[in-house]
Write an enzyme that holds these catalytic residues in place. Structure first.
Site, mmCIF file in Angstrom:
data_model
loop_
_atom_site.group_PDB
_atom_site.id
_atom_site.type_symbol
_atom_site.label_atom_id
_atom_site.label_comp_id
_atom_site.label_asym_id
_atom_site.label_seq_id
_atom_site.Cartn_x
_atom_site.Cartn_y
_atom_site.Cartn_z
ATOM 1 N N LYS A 89 0.908 -1.201 0.098
ATOM 2 C CA LYS A 89 -0.002 -0.055 0.003
ATOM 3 C C LYS A 89 0.783 1.209 0.092
ATOM 4 O O LYS A 89 1.507 1.383 1.017
ATOM 5 C CB LYS A 89 -0.947 0.087 1.181
ATOM 6 C CG LYS A 89 -1.568 1.378 1.265
ATOM 7 C CD LYS A 89 -2.851 1.461 2.583
ATOM 8 C CE LYS A 89 -3.671 2.425 2.543
ATOM 9 N NZ LYS A 89 -4.598 2.514 3.726
ATOM 10 N N LYS B 60 -1.832 -1.532 -3.696
ATOM 11 C CA LYS B 60 -3.097 -0.359 -3.716
ATOM 12 C C LYS B 60 -2.196 0.952 -3.962
ATOM 13 O O LYS B 60 -1.253 0.881 -3.142
ATOM 14 C CB LYS B 60 -3.777 -0.324 -2.445
ATOM 15 C CG LYS B 60 -4.624 0.803 -2.049
ATOM 16 C CD LYS B 60 -5.250 0.630 -0.838
ATOM 17 C CE LYS B 60 -6.004 1.861 -0.382
ATOM 18 N NZ LYS B 60 -6.403 1.962 0.663
HETATM 19 C C1 PBG Z 1 -6.975 3.606 5.333
HETATM 20 C C2 PBG Z 1 -7.543 3.205 3.938
HETATM 21 C C3 PBG Z 1 -7.288 4.103 3.094
HETATM 22 C C4 PBG Z 1 -8.179 3.783 2.101
HETATM 23 C C5 PBG Z 1 -8.312 2.475 2.464
HETATM 24 N N1 PBG Z 1 -8.267 2.385 3.645
HETATM 25 C C6 PBG Z 1 -6.952 5.444 2.980
HETATM 26 C C7 PBG Z 1 -5.765 5.998 3.520
HETATM 27 O O1 PBG Z 1 -4.704 5.127 3.791
HETATM 28 O O2 PBG Z 1 -5.516 7.241 4.063
HETATM 29 C C8 PBG Z 1 -8.209 4.419 0.640
HETATM 30 C C9 PBG Z 1 -9.228 3.831 -0.320
HETATM 31 C C10 PBG Z 1 -9.507 4.628 -1.500
HETATM 32 O O3 PBG Z 1 -8.696 5.737 -1.720
HETATM 33 O O4 PBG Z 1 -10.358 4.388 -2.289
HETATM 34 N N2 PBG Z 1 -6.898 2.615 6.328
#
Ligand code: PBG
Length: 323
Positions: free
Chosen positions: A196, A249
């Site tokens: 991520k 991601k």
């Molecule tokens: C945080 C989380 C995020 C997303 C999913 N879980 C955002 C972040 O890390 O700030 C983002 C998903 C998206 O942008 O569609 N636990």
């Protein structure tokens, strides 16, 4: 002219093109992320994500029912928690009668065939807006694991089918898996947010949940987008630690990472086609700058072609309706 090899022959008609197509996205490959809010009969559009709503539980259940009928079976659920319930320990995440856990239980009661994936991270409940526990301005890894493991057990107890640790702390898959095993939840799957990245493409999601960090950024735990090999280290760890599915991601700027992981593990790869990637297409389409349906198919197909079997996407419902 004599040109024996003419690749165009395999493109000469739709029938031939369909016959030789290597990659087709099916609705069953898709996971639909859904946003949950408090209240009754609520359905509020997320400003930066036209067509995506924050639902109260009653409406969310109707939405899931509709999606099941369209062939979408798996849903990633994200709660929007009121500021007054947030604290530095994310305590609300353990509240059995709070919005999230209660909703999971009710959804599974009324629609047991819906496969529910949860979000394991502190940010929706954290007054600091971080995925980990903050002490003197730093994110403390090991203390966070204790909280994430409690959260995971509570979600498993509520009936979650798949846990999605999205926090990027070190050692969390092993720690969560250990706790699940001890508590008798050995059937609960873990889809780890393996690679991520610290990305600007999460902006609209943070609007939807009002979960942006109150100070600093997420760069000490989410990955640096200049790196690719690091994703392999994360993948090896998650696999060893007991993850069932590995996620990359965001998806679109990271197709190379999806491909590298898919070549280097035998676990299924998932990719999260995130909020900013959705917003870009919606914005361009609403200006008439591109053809939305074709763009959606092209984007999802490219993610699958890169090596992802599973795609989390806000386009799931549109895709299921059109294709
Ligand atoms: C945080 C989380 C995020 C997303 C999913 N879980 C955002 C972040 O890390 O700030 C983002 C998903 C998206 O942008 O569609 N636990």
């Amino acid at each position: 002219m004599i040109i024996p090899v003419r690749p165009r022959r395999n493109r000469k008609s739709k029938v031939i093109r369909d016959l030789v197509a290597e990659t087709t996205v099916h609705t069953q490959d898709l996971i639909y992320p859904l946003f949950l809010i408090e209240g009754k009969n609520q359905k509020k559009e997320v400003k930066s994500m036209p067509g995506i709503y924050r639902f109260s539980l009653d409406n969310l259940i109707k939405e899931i029912e509709e999606c099941l009928a369209l062939g979408i079976k798996t849903f990633a659920l994200f709660p929007s928690i009121e500021d007054s319930k947030k604290d530095s320990f994310a305590s609300e995440s353990l509240n059995r009668s709070g919005l999230y856990l209660e909703s999971i239980r009710k959804i599974k009661e009324s629609l047991p065939e819906a496969c529910i994936m949860t979000d394991v991270a502190m940010d929706p409940y954290s007054s600091d807006g971080h995925d980990g526990f903050v002490e003197n301005g730093s994110i403390v890894n090991d203390k966070t694991l204790e909280i994430l493991a409690e959260m995971s057990l509570a979600q498993a107890e509520a009936g979650a089918d798949i846990l999605g640790p999205s926090d990027m702390m070190d050692g969390r898959v092993a720690f969560i898996r250990g706790k699940l095993e001890k508590a008798g939840f050995s059937d609960v799957s873990i889809m780890s947010y393996t690679a991520k990245y610290a990305s600007s493409f999460y902006g609209p999601f943070r609007d939807a949940l009002d979960s942006a960090p109150k100070s600093g950024d997420k760069k000490t735990y989410q990955m640096d987008y200049r790196n690719s090999s690091e994703a392999l280290i994360e993948a090896q760890l998650d696999q060893k630690e007991g993850a069932d599915i590995l996620m990359v991601k965001p998806a679109l700027s990271y197709l190379d990472i999806i491909n590298r992981l898919s070549q280097n593990t035998h676990l299924p790869i998932a990719a999260y086609n995130v909020s900013g990637e959705y917003a870009m297409i919606k914005a361009a389409a609403s200006n008439g700058w591109l053809e939305e349906e074709i763009a959606i198919d092209e984007v999802l197909t490219s993610i699958k072609r890169a090596g992802a079997k599973v795609i989390l996407t806000y386009f799931a419902k549109d895709y299921a309706k059109t294709f």
